[in-house]
Scaffold this motif. Structure first.
Motif, PDB file in Angstrom:
ATOM      1  N   LEU A  21       1.402  -0.950  -0.276  1.00 39.41           N
ATOM      2  CA  LEU A  21       0.176   0.445  -0.022  1.00 39.41           C
ATOM      3  C   LEU A  21       0.910   1.548  -0.222  1.00 39.41           C
ATOM      4  O   LEU A  21       0.479   2.035  -0.538  1.00 39.41           O
ATOM      5  CB  LEU A  21      -0.975   0.027   1.449  1.00 39.41           C
ATOM      6  CG  LEU A  21      -2.174  -0.731   1.506  1.00 39.41           C
ATOM      7  CD1 LEU A  21      -2.401  -0.822   1.809  1.00 39.41           C
ATOM      8  CD2 LEU A  21      -3.100  -0.533   0.419  1.00 39.41           C
ATOM      9  N   ILE A  29       0.075   5.685   3.282  1.00 40.18           N
ATOM     10  CA  ILE A  29      -0.685   5.458   3.269  1.00 40.18           C
ATOM     11  C   ILE A  29      -1.375   6.696   3.980  1.00 40.18           C
ATOM     12  O   ILE A  29      -3.067   7.515   4.313  1.00 40.18           O
ATOM     13  CB  ILE A  29      -1.196   4.110   4.264  1.00 40.18           C
ATOM     14  CG1 ILE A  29      -0.319   2.888   3.612  1.00 40.18           C
ATOM     15  CG2 ILE A  29      -2.810   4.289   5.285  1.00 40.18           C
ATOM     16  CD1 ILE A  29      -0.249   1.964   4.596  1.00 40.18           C
ATOM     17  N   TRP A  59      -9.706   5.763   0.004  1.00 39.27           N
ATOM     18  CA  TRP A  59      -8.965   5.434  -0.834  1.00 39.27           C
ATOM     19  C   TRP A  59      -7.985   4.455  -1.405  1.00 39.27           C
ATOM     20  O   TRP A  59      -7.375   3.801  -2.321  1.00 39.27           O
ATOM     21  CB  TRP A  59      -7.502   5.928   0.305  1.00 39.27           C
ATOM     22  CG  TRP A  59      -6.227   6.265   0.327  1.00 39.27           C
ATOM     23  CD1 TRP A  59      -5.624   7.315  -0.317  1.00 39.27           C
ATOM     24  CD2 TRP A  59      -5.307   5.405   0.203  1.00 39.27           C
ATOM     25  NE1 TRP A  59      -4.025   6.586  -0.784  1.00 39.27           N
ATOM     26  CE2 TRP A  59      -4.123   5.437   0.110  1.00 39.27           C
ATOM     27  CE3 TRP A  59      -5.542   3.821   1.066  1.00 39.27           C
ATOM     28  CZ2 TRP A  59      -2.630   4.754  -0.046  1.00 39.27           C
ATOM     29  CZ3 TRP A  59      -4.104   3.305   1.338  1.00 39.27           C
ATOM     30  CH2 TRP A  59      -3.088   3.563   0.433  1.00 39.27           C
ATOM     31  N   LEU A  60      -8.744   3.126  -0.279  1.00 43.59           N
ATOM     32  CA  LEU A  60      -8.349   2.190  -0.759  1.00 43.59           C
ATOM     33  C   LEU A  60      -9.089   1.506  -1.941  1.00 43.59           C
ATOM     34  O   LEU A  60      -8.317   0.350  -2.660  1.00 43.59           O
ATOM     35  CB  LEU A  60      -8.805   0.963   0.280  1.00 43.59           C
ATOM     36  CG  LEU A  60      -8.050   1.249   2.053  1.00 43.59           C
ATOM     37  CD1 LEU A  60      -8.544   0.362   2.961  1.00 43.59           C
ATOM     38  CD2 LEU A  60      -6.320   0.829   1.604  1.00 43.59           C
ATOM     39  N   ALA A  66      -7.926  -3.676   4.150  1.00 45.17           N
ATOM     40  CA  ALA A  66      -7.164  -4.325   2.766  1.00 45.17           C
ATOM     41  C   ALA A  66      -7.260  -5.270   3.345  1.00 45.17           C
ATOM     42  O   ALA A  66      -7.830  -6.032   2.334  1.00 45.17           O
ATOM     43  CB  ALA A  66      -6.273  -3.171   1.880  1.00 45.17           C
ATOM     44  N   GLN A 126      -6.452   1.825  -4.702  1.00 39.57           N
ATOM     45  CA  GLN A 126      -5.247   1.066  -4.640  1.00 39.57           C
ATOM     46  C   GLN A 126      -5.834  -0.329  -5.407  1.00 39.57           C
ATOM     47  O   GLN A 126      -7.184  -1.103  -5.983  1.00 39.57           O
ATOM     48  CB  GLN A 126      -4.770   0.422  -3.185  1.00 39.57           C
ATOM     49  CG  GLN A 126      -5.246   1.863  -2.770  1.00 39.57           C
ATOM     50  CD  GLN A 126      -4.228   2.928  -3.192  1.00 39.57           C
ATOM     51  OE1 GLN A 126      -3.009   2.660  -2.740  1.00 39.57           O
ATOM     52  NE2 GLN A 126      -4.735   4.500  -3.570  1.00 39.57           N
ATOM     53  N   LEU A 158      -5.922  -3.982  -5.332  1.00 39.87           N
ATOM     54  CA  LEU A 158      -6.375  -4.702  -4.815  1.00 39.87           C
ATOM     55  C   LEU A 158      -6.335  -5.733  -4.905  1.00 39.87           C
ATOM     56  O   LEU A 158      -7.891  -6.166  -5.754  1.00 39.87           O
ATOM     57  CB  LEU A 158      -6.769  -4.383  -3.205  1.00 39.87           C
ATOM     58  CG  LEU A 158      -6.564  -3.241  -2.014  1.00 39.87           C
ATOM     59  CD1 LEU A 158      -8.097  -3.050  -1.172  1.00 39.87           C
ATOM     60  CD2 LEU A 158      -5.581  -3.151  -1.024  1.00 39.87           C
ATOM     61  N   ALA A 202      -6.147   1.279   7.332  1.00 41.60           N
ATOM     62  CA  ALA A 202      -6.198   0.491   5.771  1.00 41.60           C
ATOM     63  C   ALA A 202      -5.638  -1.015   5.474  1.00 41.60           C
ATOM     64  O   ALA A 202      -6.276  -0.972   5.178  1.00 41.60           O
ATOM     65  CB  ALA A 202      -4.972   1.407   5.597  1.00 41.60           C
TER      66      ALA A 202
END
Length: 490
Positions: free
Chosen positions: A8, A14, A132-133, A479, A136, A138, A475
Motif C-alpha cells: 500500500l 497511507i 483511498w483503498l 484491505a 489501490q 487490491l 487501512a
C-alpha cells in the motif's frame, strides 16, 4: 512493516492518502440534513473510482465497483458509512455549520480541526479510508459502497435505504467505529426525546439582572463518553437556580447543542431585587466552589461566570420557570446500567443534551441509549410522567438495538487479519451507541455485519481529534479483510 502495508506504499503514504481524501470532504459543510454538497462530492469521487452512483430521494448514495481480475466469484461486500457529522461549535468562534468548511490541522501526531468546530472524523475518516483503498490495487471481490445521510439524528438516512441496496451481499462492513482493534457486533437502541411547552412571559420588574454562564466543559459523545463522569452544565445550572433562597425571575435559559452531545456550556439570565444581589453572589461562589471540587478533573477547562447585564423587558412567568427547572432537574443523565455479558460496556444511559427557546416555546432534548428494551421503557415512562406533571409534551423517535454475537464470522475474519498485520487480536464487543446495522439487520436479516474504525477521541466536541498513527493499521485491516473475502467463493 507487513507485506500488505508495503504494497500500500508504507505508513507515510497511507496516512497522507487518507488525510488527503478526508480534507477533500471537509471542503464542503455536511451537518445532518445538510449533506447535499457532500453527496455531490462523494458521487463524483465514486465515478472517478469506476462506480455508477445512485442517489435516493433522502440523499443516500450507493455505487457498485467491480471485482479485481480473478476475484469475480467472491461474495459481494458492502462498505458503508454516513456522510453527516455532529457540528459542535466552540462558543464565540463564529463558525456556521451549514455554511463553513472544516479547517483541518495536523500537529503533534493528531488530525484535528482548527478549534472552531468538531472535526467530523466520525464518520468522515472511515469514509476517507474506504475511498483511498478503492483506488489501490487490491485482490478484492465486488464491492458496494453505501453512504447514508442524517445518521447523527436518529439514523434517519438508514431508515430510508431500499432493501434492494442490501440484497445479494454476504457481508456489510461499517466504518463508524471509534477504536482501532475493536470489532463491534452489536449496538444499543436509541430514543431521541424532545420536550416542549408554551413559553409565557410577563414584564420584568425593576431590579438588577445577571447572566450566569458555564462554559468549557469537556462535552463529548453521549454514548462513547457518557461513562467518563464529565459534568453536565445544564444539570449544574439547574441545581443552582433551584436552590436560590430568595425571589427571582428567569429571563433566559439555554445550553447544549444536540440530543446526542454531552453539553459543553449553559447560561441563564436572572432578574432580582438589588437587596438580594449579595445573596446571589454568595450562592454563586459556593456553587462554583462545589463545581471546582466535583469536576475540575473531568472538565479541566470549565469556567463559571456571574456578570451584571442590562435589565430585560420580559421574564418568564413563575409557572413556566418552575416547570423547566423541574424537568431539567428530574430528567435522567449518566450511566444507568452496565452490561453483564460485556464487562466495561454501558448497557443503559441518558443524556440531557440541550435546552433552548424557539419562538414562544421552551424545548428540552434528551437521548436514551439502552441495549435492553425494558430499560428504555422504564426510563421513557418516567420521563413521560415528569413531563406531563410539568406541562410539557414529548415527541420521540428511535431505533432498535442490534443484538450481535461474539462468534460473528466477519468479526472473526477481521480478528485474523488484525493479528497478522499488528500481532494483536481484535476486541469483539458491543457498543453503547446507535449504529446503522441495527436498521440494516431488519431489512436484510441474513447479512453478516461488523463495525470497525480508526481511533477517534472526543467525537462530537470541538476537541475531536484522530491519532494519525492508527491510520496505516486501519487501512491494512480493511484491505486485508477485503482480500480475504476476495479468496472466498459463493
Amino acid at each position: 512493516m507487513t507485506e500488505l502495508t508495503a504494497r500500500l506504499g508504507g505508513p507515510e503514504a497511507i496516512t497522507a492518502g487518507i488525510v488527503a481524501e478526508f480534507q477533500g470532504m471537509c471542503t464542503v459543510p455536511h451537518p445532518s440534513h445538510g449533506e447535499k454538497a457532500a453527496g455531490e462530492l462523494l458521487s463524483r469521487r465514486l465515478e472517478e473510482l469506476g462506480g455508477v452512483p445512485v442517489m435516493d430521494a433522502a440523499g443516500n448514495l450507493t455505487a457498485d465497483l467491480p471485482a479485481a481480475p480473478g476475484c469475480e466469484g467472491a461474495p459481494l461486500t458492502i462498505l458503508q458509512g454516513h456522510m453527516d457529522m455532529v457540528c459542535a461549535v466552540r462558543p464565540g468562534s463564529g463558525y456556521v455549520p451549514d455554511r463553513d468548511p472544516i479547517r483541518t490541522v495536523t500537529a503533534e501526531g493528531f488530525l484535528r480541526s482548527d478549534g472552531r468546530s468538531s472535526l467530523g472524523a466520525d464518520n468522515g475518516l472511515g469514509n476517507a479510508a474506504v475511498l483511498w483503498l478503492l483506488g489501490q490495487k487490491l485482490a478484492r471481490g465486488p464491492v458496494r459502497v453505501i453512504f447514508t445521510v442524517a445518521e447523527e439524528v436518529g439514523l434517519a438516512g438508514a431508515r430510508e435505504v431500499d432493501p434492494a441496496w442490501l440484497a445479494g451481499a454476504k457481508y456489510l462492513l461499517n466504518t463508524d467505529g471509534f477504536h482501532l482493534g475493536t470489532a463491534v457486533v452489536g449496538s444499543a437502541g436509541g430514543r431521541r426525546e424532545t420536550f416542549s411547552r408554551p413559553l409565557t412571559r410577563c414584564p420584568a420588574e425593576e431590579g438588577a439582572a445577571f447572566t450566569i454562564t458555564l462554559s468549557g466543559f469537556s462535552g463529548g459523545h453521549s454514548g462513547d463518553d457518557i461513562h467518563r463522569g464529565r459534568g453536565n452544565p445544564i444539570k449544574a445550572l439547574t441545581a443552582l437556580l433551584s436552590a436560590l433562597p430568595f425571589p427571582w425571575a428567569l429571563a433566559d435559559f439555554s445550553g447544549g447543542q444536540a440530543h446526542n452531545a454531552i453539553p459543553t456550556g449553559a447560561s441563564a439570565v436572572v432578574v432580582l431585587s438589588p437587596d438580594h444581589v449579595p445573596d446571589l453572589k454568595a450562592a454563586f461562589e459556593a456553587w462554583a466552589a462545589e463545581l471546582e471540587r466535583a469536576h475540575r478533573a473531568s472538565d479541566p477547562e470549565f469556567t463559571a461566570a456571574l456578570e451584571e447585564t442590562a435589565l430585560p423587558k420580559l421574564v418568564w412567568d413563575d409557572l413556566c420557570r418552575e416547570a423547566l427547572l423541574a424537568l431539567t432537574g428530574g430528567l435522567t443523565h449518566g450511566v444507568q446500567r452496565w452490561h453483564t455479558d460485556f464487562p466495561g460496556v454501558v448497557s443503559a444511559s441518558a443524556n440531557l443534551g440541550r435546552v433552548w427557546t424557539e419562538e414562544c416555546t421552551v424545548k428540552v432534548a434528551e437521548f436514551l441509549r439502552c441495549a435492553d428494551p425494558a430499560d428504555e421503557e422504564t426510563l421513557a415512562n418516567a420521563h413521560r410522567r415528569l413531563a406531563e406533571e410539568n406541562g410539557f409534551g414529548v415527541a420521540a423517535t428511535g431505533y432498535p438495538a442490534w443484538q450481535g454475537r461474539p462468534d460473528n464470522p466477519l468479526a472473526l475474519l477481521l480478528d485474523k487479519v488484525f493479528r497478522r498485520e499488528t500481532g494483536r487480536g481484535m476486541n469483539i464487543s458491543t457498543v453503547h451507541v446507535g449504529l446503522e446495522p441495527s436498521l440494516f439487520h431488519v431489512k436484510a436479516p441474513g447479512l453478516v455485519m461488523a463495525v470497525t474504525g480508526p481511533d477517534i477521541l472526543d467525537a462530537h466536541s470541538p476537541d475531536e481529534r484522530a491519532p494519525l498513527s492508527s491510520l496505516p493499521a486501519y487501512a491494512a485491516l480493511l484491505a486485508g479483510t477485503l482480500e480475504e473475502i476476495g479468496r472466498q467463493r459463493g
